[in-house]
Design an enzyme around this catalytic site. Structure first.
Site, PDB file in Angstrom:
ATOM      1  N   ARG A 172      -6.595  20.198 -24.964  1.00 24.30           N
ATOM      2  CA  ARG A 172      -6.831  21.129 -23.858  1.00 24.30           C
ATOM      3  C   ARG A 172      -7.798  22.208 -24.327  1.00 24.30           C
ATOM      4  NH1 ARG A 172      -3.836  25.783 -24.458  1.00 24.30           N
ATOM      5  NH2 ARG A 172      -2.294  25.740 -26.149  1.00 24.30           N
ATOM      6  N   ARG A 176     -10.011  30.648 -18.412  1.00 22.95           N
ATOM      7  CA  ARG A 176      -9.438  31.803 -17.723  1.00 22.95           C
ATOM      8  C   ARG A 176     -10.346  32.192 -16.561  1.00 22.95           C
ATOM      9  NH1 ARG A 176      -7.991  35.660 -22.860  1.00 22.95           N
ATOM     10  NH2 ARG A 176      -6.490  34.253 -23.880  1.00 22.95           N
ATOM     11  N   ARG A 249     -10.817  20.279 -45.056  1.00 29.07           N
ATOM     12  CA  ARG A 249     -12.129  20.896 -44.931  1.00 29.07           C
ATOM     13  C   ARG A 249     -12.089  22.217 -45.691  1.00 29.07           C
ATOM     14  NH1 ARG A 249     -16.755  18.909 -43.994  1.00 29.07           N
ATOM     15  NH2 ARG A 249     -17.491  20.594 -42.648  1.00 29.07           N
ATOM     16  N   ARG A 281     -19.622  31.222 -38.313  1.00 29.00           N
ATOM     17  CA  ARG A 281     -19.250  32.562 -37.873  1.00 29.00           C
ATOM     18  C   ARG A 281     -19.940  33.621 -38.727  1.00 29.00           C
ATOM     19  NH1 ARG A 281     -12.860  33.337 -37.137  1.00 29.00           N
ATOM     20  NH2 ARG A 281     -12.798  32.808 -39.364  1.00 29.00           N
ATOM     21  N   GLU A 301     -19.859  32.473 -42.676  1.00 27.77           N
ATOM     22  CA  GLU A 301     -18.844  31.463 -43.009  1.00 27.77           C
ATOM     23  C   GLU A 301     -19.441  30.062 -42.831  1.00 27.77           C
ATOM     24  OE1 GLU A 301     -14.735  30.395 -40.799  1.00 27.77           O
ATOM     25  OE2 GLU A 301     -14.886  32.465 -41.534  1.00 27.77           O
ATOM     26  N   TYR A 349      -1.815  23.370 -40.121  1.00 27.61           N
ATOM     27  CA  TYR A 349      -2.495  24.637 -39.890  1.00 27.61           C
ATOM     28  C   TYR A 349      -1.497  25.581 -39.238  1.00 27.61           C
ATOM     29  CZ  TYR A 349      -5.791  28.190 -38.523  1.00 27.61           C
ATOM     30  OH  TYR A 349      -6.431  29.383 -38.377  1.00 27.61           O
ATOM     31  N   ASP A 351      -0.595  29.512 -38.015  1.00 24.90           N
ATOM     32  CA  ASP A 351      -0.983  30.897 -37.801  1.00 24.90           C
ATOM     33  C   ASP A 351      -0.066  31.794 -38.621  1.00 24.90           C
ATOM     34  OD1 ASP A 351      -3.103  30.469 -36.067  1.00 24.90           O
ATOM     35  OD2 ASP A 351      -1.821  30.417 -34.291  1.00 24.90           O
TER      36      ASP A 351
END
Length: 369
Positions: A172, A176, A249, A281, A301, A349, A351
């Site tokens: 997904r 917004r 990675r 970035r 980055e 991964y 958070d």
């Protein structure tokens, strides 16, 4: 008699939270860290008043009030709203995809206009059964958003053509239909006022910590020092890659101090979505925790292929690697004196709020609060 109750391998966020909870229970804790500093990838460093995120931008965000109160009870956090920009062809676009973005791309002003344009963009792909990331993205958002804001960035991040990436990577994409540039939906968002290293230092204040120590290079010796081991490193490395190597990675960071520039880009994070721009970035650190200085510090980055000697940042959770991890997890379950946690040991991964939550769950299970 063993000197420590717990040997924690890795001074990142997971290991630090666990060590903090163990010490609160009166446990003796030794923490070993391979690097020369605490904090793992959330390590921050004060440079003449600017808090520099050495391993990329980190913003703590959560919907869980208990987690927010937990970290703020250790060190104060300053609210921070993450509102990155994307640069494509020298033009700037707001992220995440919202009404500002749709106006910048198509000139649409109302949510109805944006929905109609998006529906028109996606219509040719409505019946498509996506076989790869590119097809999945086209079905979700159509060619304009995909070509401008997704394709190049994703190919740089993963080091291959989007057609060669599995569709599940972007099941997904958040859309917004409001003029809201807040990247996260979480109610609580912020950054420690004195940096993440201050947070980790407080978490480890009651533990013995040794830096520049490779646990696996002298495993038997260190195991003999404690009743239990919490391992937060790479699970395949722990078993000497006996079943094969898990894929990752990596990232490379180029940091530049600009002594003749007080403000270089006007915001903390800009993503560069063209494949031709080698970095993904650019971060200007002083915008995370605003300070008035005549200079600024900028980091670029660069995604890289992982190899030994580099830091593993992102697990490659395809079918092959997930199956290999499960095989290692079976071996891990047989190590009765070893606990496992964190993104490397769990090959996931996570958070920061997930990391804290997982560490607290482990401590809760052991200490039965």
């Amino acid at each position: 008699m063993k000197k420590y109750d717990f040997l924690v391998v890795g001074a990142g966020l997971f290991g630090a939270v666990f060590a903090y909870e163990a010490a609160k229970q009166g446990k003796r804790v030794l923490v070993l860290e391979r690097r020369s500093h605490l904090g793992g990838n959330i390590y921050s460093e004060a440079v003449d008043g600017v808090q520099v995120h050495r391993y990329g931008a980190h913003i703590f965000h959560t919907d869980d009030r208990r987690l927010w109160d937990y970290v703020n009870a250790i060190v104060p956090f300053r609210p921070y709203v993450n509102s990155p920009l994307a640069n494509y062809g020298g033009k700037l676009y707001n992220l995440p995809f919202n009404m500002h973005t749709f106006y910048q791309l198509w000139g649409t002003v109302t949510p109805q206009e944006a929905r109609e344009r998006l529906q028109k963009e996606c219509a040719p792909y409505a019946s498509l059964e996506p076989q790869n990331l590119e097809e999945q993205a086209l079905k979700l958002v159509g060619p304009t958003i995909y070509e401008t804001l997704i394709k190049g960035y994703t190919e740089k991040q993963w080091g291959c053509d989007a057609k060669d990436l599995p569709a599940f990577i972007i099941k997904r994409l958040p859309l917004r239909f409001t003029y809201n540039n807040n990247y996260f939906n979480d109610r609580y968002q912020g950054i420690p006022e004195e940096g993440y290293t201050a947070l980790v230092e407080k978490l480890l204040a009651q533990a013995d910590v040794r830096l520049d120590v490779d646990y696996l290079a002298d495993k038997a010796r260190w195991d003999a020092s404690a009743e239990h081991v919490l391992f937060t490193g790479r699970i395949d490395e722990y078993f000497n890659f006996s079943l094969g190597h898990l894929d990752y990675r990596s990232l490379r960071f180029e940091t530049e101090r600009m002594d003749d520039t007080a403000d270089y880009q006007g915001t903390a994070v800009i993503n560069f979505t063209e494949r031709e721009v080698p970095y993904t970035r650019r971060i200007e650190h002083k915008h995370f925790m605003p300070v008035d200085t005549p200079f600024t510090i900028v980091t670029r980055e660069y995604p890289e292929v992982f190899a030994e000697g580099k830091e593993p940042y992102y697990p490659v959770n395809n079918a092959r690697n997930n199956a290999l991890y499960q095989a290692y997890a079976t071996l891990a379950a047989a190590e009765k004196h070893v606990l496992w946690g964190g993104r490397l040991a769990q090959y996931a991964y996570l958070d920061m709020d997930d990391t804290v939550c997982e560490a607290l769950k482990l401590a809760n299970r052991l200490f039965a609060w």
